[in-house]
Structures are given as structure tokens and as C-alpha cells.
Design a protein around this motif. Structure first.
Motif, PDB file in Angstrom:
ATOM      1  N   GLN A  53      31.640  18.638 -21.387  1.00 37.83           N
ATOM      2  CA  GLN A  53      31.124  17.364 -20.831  1.00 37.83           C
ATOM      3  C   GLN A  53      29.965  17.599 -19.556  1.00 37.83           C
ATOM      4  N   LYS A  55      26.625  18.371 -18.207  1.00 36.49           N
ATOM      5  CA  LYS A  55      25.319  18.300 -18.329  1.00 36.49           C
ATOM      6  C   LYS A  55      24.454  19.329 -18.201  1.00 36.49           C
ATOM      7  N   GLY A 204      25.137  13.018 -24.268  1.00 35.36           N
ATOM      8  CA  GLY A 204      24.183  12.108 -23.405  1.00 35.36           C
ATOM      9  C   GLY A 204      22.882  12.962 -22.764  1.00 35.36           C
ATOM     10  N   SER A 359      19.521   6.932 -18.971  1.00 34.29           N
ATOM     11  CA  SER A 359      20.666   6.146 -19.351  1.00 34.29           C
ATOM     12  C   SER A 359      21.126   6.012 -20.766  1.00 34.29           C
ATOM     13  N   ASN A 371      29.403   5.781 -25.545  1.00 30.48           N
ATOM     14  CA  ASN A 371      28.110   6.504 -25.404  1.00 30.48           C
ATOM     15  C   ASN A 371      27.382   6.171 -24.279  1.00 30.48           C
ATOM     16  N   GLU A 373      26.166   5.707 -20.490  1.00 30.36           N
ATOM     17  CA  GLU A 373      25.898   6.740 -19.668  1.00 30.36           C
ATOM     18  C   GLU A 373      24.948   6.208 -18.786  1.00 30.36           C
ATOM     19  N   SER A 401      25.947  11.604 -12.574  1.00 33.11           N
ATOM     20  CA  SER A 401      25.990  10.783 -13.781  1.00 33.11           C
ATOM     21  C   SER A 401      27.488  10.154 -13.720  1.00 33.11           C
ATOM     22  N   ARG A 402      27.318   8.771 -14.319  1.00 34.75           N
ATOM     23  CA  ARG A 402      28.496   8.230 -14.842  1.00 34.75           C
ATOM     24  C   ARG A 402      28.637   8.115 -16.408  1.00 34.75           C
ATOM     25  N   ARG A 403      29.617   8.775 -16.918  1.00 35.06           N
ATOM     26  CA  ARG A 403      29.883   8.753 -18.110  1.00 35.06           C
ATOM     27  C   ARG A 403      31.410   8.557 -18.683  1.00 35.06           C
ATOM     28  N   ARG A 406      33.765  10.816 -20.548  1.00 33.93           N
ATOM     29  CA  ARG A 406      34.443  11.966 -20.143  1.00 33.93           C
ATOM     30  C   ARG A 406      36.062  11.644 -20.144  1.00 33.93           C
TER      31      ARG A 406
END
Lengths: 428, 236
Positions: A53, A55, A204, A359, A371, A373, A401-403, A406
Motif C-alpha cells: 500500500q 506509494k 492509487g 485525487s 478507491n 484517495e 496521502s489519505r487512502r 489501506r
């Protein structure tokens, strides 16, 4: 393990045989890059290249790697015809790196006419190639010129956007019309890019220098909708972005205005026209469409700018034509480059500052497949040209990032990742 | 017409030393030696801009109008491709004179002229010299490189050995074999005038100075430089 595609052998045979069919003098050349790196990453255990997860391509820790060996082989004839094959290798990095891979990334024939008396030039390209989108990856073998890792936009282009197609381009040269600007328009009809959009949905936006090899399948993180009986149970373990699933032709169109000595502005539109409810061997068609804008501008001899923005949507449906993944996405970056020629002589030092915002917006109701992000990224690079072919670089990348996805693998939804890199890159 | 069987061609044994300035090169090697006012058949041409300041690098040539016999230039004209630019920017040759294209770069160039009456093209590899293009008639030839679009150069082919470019004082001098009536032409591709030239027809006497003053500012001379400062770009 080293994976090589059959297409690579076929291409090399083609390169050897083609010249026999012409009496014209041919010029062979081999250009490329070897990229040696040490990197330290503060992220999560696994990077996105190994279905993690993170990036970044690699996970936490110190890594030694040959980050890319790329060779652009070409034969050019006197009449404007040329054949190109780009081979890339990504050896396994120390630590948790993915296995070594080697294969073809592009293979095409190109014909460039001489300009007409009124300054119009025609160019056609047929084969496997990148649609003209990236303003960063214009070094040999699609390496990024000013940074070690590409922006999120172009990391994605390198991962999922590649076509078998034919591009037709018309350029109007200002020099022959007493104008200071050149104009060009291009149109590409293509196939073999139907699953594009899947990896962007499931891992993402990402940052690396990795390109997907032709015929290569790429992993993505686990999420609950892939479990038995769930909406995406039929999806294959890895995504195969360069497939033709429905035999519908996609297109890409692009226009560019270039002011000599100053810069250029470009805009384009991509639509793979994939049928979103078709699936073959666990690979779905993803109807992926986006527009892209680009600008390069030189403010003075030291300071210049590169900027890109890309925005679009993607749709994947079940066989009964219900939306399974319906996403909007956008990413943009602004990079400023500074040549330190006033302070340090001979143009040997160059710094780049790049800021990005990205995003993904999830518009469907599929359980277990969020999905969404949002994130920002900052990259600082300083490069020193040691000799004509050798470039030494130091680069720092920060991604915030905010996902929510995760959460599925017990990773923090909000994550700040950092990467420090030192590299020696040899171009030839 | 220009003919073009493009076969490559005698090798240069080594690269010339790097010459820092395009400006100085463009002043180099002129065919007609400067003369002094004391010489019996010396004529000088002065070219000034719209503000009456001297203009350098303007092409001046004299065409006989009274049947004067002209000598043939024997010197070879050399047009270099160096640092991805044409050096000099403007070359002048008498028709039928041999013209050498000399690639001093370490990459291939694809030289062309798109002009319908003087069309030619050839690729010239690193370090090679090409003299296959022949220029047998008066012509104004705009040249480019189909690999490096910013490259821009001119070859002016004239039917006279009396040609020169003006120096820093805006002056071009000619030693004529015979006096009499001549058409005196000043030309530059960026001159804003009909056919990029000014013409004076005059019965030339010993020691004459003919002065041209431009009616308008010159257009900008194109900068033969890539927008990119990187040597390893893939789309060449």
C-alpha cells in the motif's frame, strides 16, 4: 527470475532483417541509460510494486539498486524512415524489491517527411509506443530527465498507458512562415489498452521510475471485494494493462503550440473506448478517458517551469452492466528548474522543485473496494553533471496521502512517506 | 537547379577546436579582399540601419550591367554544422563554386532545403563532409535540419565573384577588374524590404562609396539554440 517476452526476440530479428530489404544506407544506433541508486525509504512495509500500500516502489528501509537499464535501439534510413525498439531492465533491488524483469517497452516504425515549401511536416508512427503525454520522460528509454522518479501522472502513464497504434502528426514550422511559433496536431488510433485504469483504482497514484514491460502483468493490493462471492472475485490476481478485450479502437488527440526559445503549451484527450462489462481471463475492460494539459516555459536562462494536469474517469462493470468501479481522478504538478550557471559555472548544476496534488474519487457503491484517495507530494532534486555522460543526483520525496483502502490491510489511512535517494546515472 | 546524389564523402580527420562564438565565425573567410581607397578599382559599400548606425553581416554583391568580364571564384565555400547550428548563419557563393557541408558535431544532421526550385536533402554523419549538393544558378536557399528544428541557415548563390558581408563598420569593399555600370545589391534574410534586399544601379567610378540606409528595422535573427539543455533526448 528473469522474464523476457517473445516480442523482444521478434523485435531483434526484425531489426536485423529490415535493413536487408533496402538498398539505402542505414545508420544503427544504441542509446540509453544505466541508473544506479541508493535509497532510504520511510513508508510502510511494502511498496506498490510488490502489491503493498506504499506509494513508492519499495518499502521501508535502505535499498541498493540498479534502478533502470534502458536501451533505445534504432535504425534510421536516408529517406526519413526509422525503426525503434526500447528495451528496459529493472534488476531486483536489495531488500524487498520485486524480481528482476527485462523486456520491451516500445517498438515502432517512424516516418518523418521533409517539410514542404510552406513549412508543413508529416510524421507517422506505427507500433507499440507511448501516446505523447509525458513532459518529464523525454530522455532515452523514457527515463525522466530532471528527477529520478517521475510525477504521479507520469508514473501512471508508464504503468498503464501504452498502445499498439498508429499516430499521424502534422507540424507547421514557424521558421518557414515567418512566425516565431510552431504548431502541431496529432491523432492516434489504437488498440491493446483496455484494462488501463485498474491499477490506478486499486493502488492509487504512485511515484517511481518503473515502466510496465510489454505483456507484463502488475500486482495490486488485496481488498475485500476480491474475496469469493464478492463483486470482484472474478478479477485476476494481477492486472495486464496492454490487452485488447473488445476489439474496439481507441484514440488519442493532441495539439501543441511552441514558441521558439520560450516554451510550449499542449493539450490532449485520450479515450480507450473499452467496453466496461467485457471480461477475458479475469481481465476487465475499463472505459478510461482523460484530458491532459501541459506547459513548459523558460522565464530566463536559469529558471524554467514544467507543469502538467490530467483529469478523467474510468468505468468497469459487471457482466450484468452494473457499475463495479466508477472513479474520477485528477493529478497535477508544477516543477521549477533552476540552472546554477550564474553561481557555479558551466551549467553543471541543476535543481528541481516539484509539487503535486492528486485525487481519486470513488462514485460506485461496491462493498470492500473504496478507491478514494487524496494527497500531495513534494520532490526536491539536485543534479550535477560530472562529465558528459555521468549525472550525480540527490533527491528527496515526500508524499502525504489519505487512502481509506489501506484500512483493508491494517495500514494507516493517513500516511506520510519519505524517500531519500542518491543516484549516479550514465546516459549514452 | 541543385542536384543531389547523396553519398557520403570524405572524412574529416579530426574535429576543429571549439570556437566559442558564432559571431566571430560568421565574420570569417570572405572571398573578396578588402581594398583601400588609394587602389584604382576599389569600391566600398556602406550599409546603415534605420537609425543610420552601421550594420554588420549584411550581404553585398555587385552584378555587372555593361558586359564586364567576371573572374570565377576558386575558393570552396564551407558551411559547418557545429553545436547544432549552421555556422556561418549566412554563406554566399558564386554559382558553380564547390560548397562543402562539414558536420563538426558528434551526431547526425539531416540538412534540407524545401524551396521548390532548390530542393535538396541529405543526412550528414558526425565528422563527415558532404559536397554532393551543387549550386549552379543564382538562388536564395533557406536551409534547415529535419532533426533539429531550431537550426536555420542561408546560402545565397550569386552570379558574380563580387560579394562580401559588411564588417563592424557596416563596410564591404571590392576590388573590381573593370569599372562601369553595376547593380549593387544588399541582402539579408531578415531585411524588411521587397525580396529582403535593396538595389542601387550605378556607374561605378574609382574610389566610390555607395551607401545604403535601411528604411525599416530588421526582423529578429533566429537564435539557433535548442530549448532543451539536455543531450540525451529521445525524440531526435
Amino acid at each position: 527470475m528473469i522474464k523476457t517476452g517473445v516480442t523482444l526476440c521478434q523485435f531483434l530479428i526484425l531489426m536485423a532483417v529490415l535493413p536487408l530489404h533496402t538498398a539505402l544506407a542505414a545508420e544503427y544506433s544504441a542509446h540509453g541509460i544505466a541508473d544506479f541508486r541508493v535509497s532510504y525509504i520511510d513508508s510502510v512495509d511494502k511498496g506498490y510494486l510488490t502489491s503493498g500500500q506504499g506509494k513508492l516502489g519499495l518499502g521501508d528501509g535502505l535499498h541498493f539498486s540498479v534502478a533502470q537499464i534502458g536501451v533505445d535501439l534504432s535504425v534510421a534510413w536516408e529517406n526519413g524512415l526509422s525503426a525503434h525498439g526500447v528495451v528496459n531492465a529493472y534488476p531486483k533491488a536489495s531488500g524487498d524489491g520485486e524480481s528482476t524483469v527485462l523486456g520491451l517497452t516500445e517498438a515502432y516504425l517512424k516516418y518523418r517527411s521533409l517539410p514542404t515549401n510552406s513549412g508543413y511536416r508529416f510524421q507517422t508512427k506505427v507500433g507499440i509506443f507511448y501516446p505523447e503525454i509525458s513532459l518529464e520522460n523525454n530522455a532515452y528509454a523514457w527515463a525522466s530527465k530532471d528527477t529520478l522518479d517521475s510525477s504521479t501522472i507520469n508514473t501512471w502513464i508508464g504503468e498503464e498507458i501504452r498502445v499498439v497504434g498508429s499516430e499521424f502528426k502534422v507540424t507547421r514550422l514557424g521558421r518557414m512562415n515567418n512566425n516565431k511559433y510552431d504548431l502541431s496536431l496529432s491523432a492516434t488510433a489504437f488498440i491493446n489498452n483496455d484494462p488501463a485504469g485498474a491499477l490506478l483504482a486499486w493502488h492509487g497514484w504512485t511515484v517511481s521510475n518503473r515502466q510496465t514491460l510489454w505483456t507484463e502483468k502488475r500486482p495490486f493490493p488485496w481488498f475485500p471485494a476480491r474475496a469469493d462471492g464478492q463483486a470482484l472475485a472474478g478479477q485476476a490476481d494481477k492486472s495486464d494493462p496492454f490487452l485488447e478485450i473488445d476489439h474496439r479502437v481507441g484514440y488519442h488527440a493532441r495539439g501543441e503550440w511552441k514558441l521558439r526559445g520560450k516554451g510550449e503549451i499542449s493539450a490532449g484527450y485520450y479515450d480507450n473506448r473499452a467496453t466496461p462489462y467485457k471480461v477475458v481471463d479475469g481481465q476487465y475492460g475499463w472505459r478510461t478517458r482523460f484530458y491532459h494539459l501541459g506547459a513548459r516555459w523558460r522565464f530566463n536562462k536559469n529558471l524554467s517551469l514544467t507543469a502538467q494536469y490530467l483529469s478523467g474517469d474510468t468505468l468497469m462493470q459487471s457482466k450484468s452492466r452494473e457499475d463495479v468501479v466508477n472513479n474520477d481522478y485528477a493529478s497535477g504538478f508544477v516543477a521549477l528548474h533552476y540552472n546554477w550557471q550564474a553561481i557555479v559555472a558551466n551549467k553543471k548544476h541543476k535543481s528541481t522543485l516539484r509539487v503535486e496534488d492528486f485525487s481519486v474519487t470513488d462514485n460506485d457503491d461496491t462493498w470492500g473496494d473504496n478507491n478514494n484517495e487524496q494527497g500531495q507530494s513534494l520532490t526536491l532534486n539536485h543534479s550535477y553533471r560530472l562529465s558528459k555522460p555521468w549525472f550525480l543526483s540527490a533527491e528527496f520525496t515526500l508524499i502525504d496521502s489519505r487512502r481509506p483502502a489501506r484500512y483493508y490491510t491494517a495500514q494507516p489511512v493517513d500516511l506520510i512517506e519519505k524517500k531519500w535517494q542518491l543516484a549516479a546515472r550514465y546516459f549514452f | 537547379m541543385v542536384s543531389h546524389p547523396f553519398l557520403l564523402r570524405s572524412a574529416l580527420s579530426h574535429y576543429c577546436i571549439f570556437i566559442a562564438s558564432l559571431f566571430f565565425i560568421s565574420l570569417a573567410s570572405w572571398s573578396v579582399e578588402a581594398c583601400s581607397k588609394e587602389s584604382t578599382s576599389c569600391v566600398q559599400v556602406q550599409v546603415n540601419n534605420v537609425k543610420n548606425n552601421p550594420l554588420e553581416n549584411m550581404v553585398v554583391y555587385l552584378e555587372p550591367l555593361a558586359g564586364q568580364v567576371l573572374p570565377q571564384q576558386s575558393e570552396t565555400v564551407s558551411i559547418s554544422q557545429h553545436s547544432k547550428s549552421f555556422i556561418p548563419y549566412i554563406s554566399v557563393s558564386q554559382s558553380t563554386t564547390k560548397v562543402n557541408f562539414v558536420n563538426k558535431d558528434d551526431i547526425t544532421h539531416h540538412i534540407y532545403s524545401a524551396d521548390s526550385e532548390n530542393k535538396f536533402s541529405f543526412k550528414i554523419r558526425a565528422g563527415k563532409t558532404d559536397s554532393t549538393a551543387q549550386f549552379n544558378h543564382a538562388a536564395e536557399i533557406a536551409m534547415g535540419c529535419n532533426i533539429h528544428d531550431w537550426m536555420s541557415g542561408y546560402l545565397l548563390v550569386v552570379d558574380t565573384p563580387y560579394f562580401a558581408k559588411t564588417d563592424e563598420q557596416g563596410l564591404a569593399s571590392f576590388t573590381l577588374n573593370e569599372l562601369g555600370k553595376y547593380r549593387v545589391v544588399v541582402w539579408h534574410p531578415q531585411m524588411r524590404a521587397e525580396d529582403n534586399r535593396m538595389i542601387i544601379e550605378k556607374d561605378i567610378l574609382t574610389g566610390d562609396t555607395i551607401t545604403f540606409t535601411l528604411q525599416q528595422d530588421m526582423n529578429d535573427i533566429p537564435v539557433q539554440k535548442s530549448d532543451e539543455d539536455f543531450d540525451f533526448l529521445s525524440d531526435y
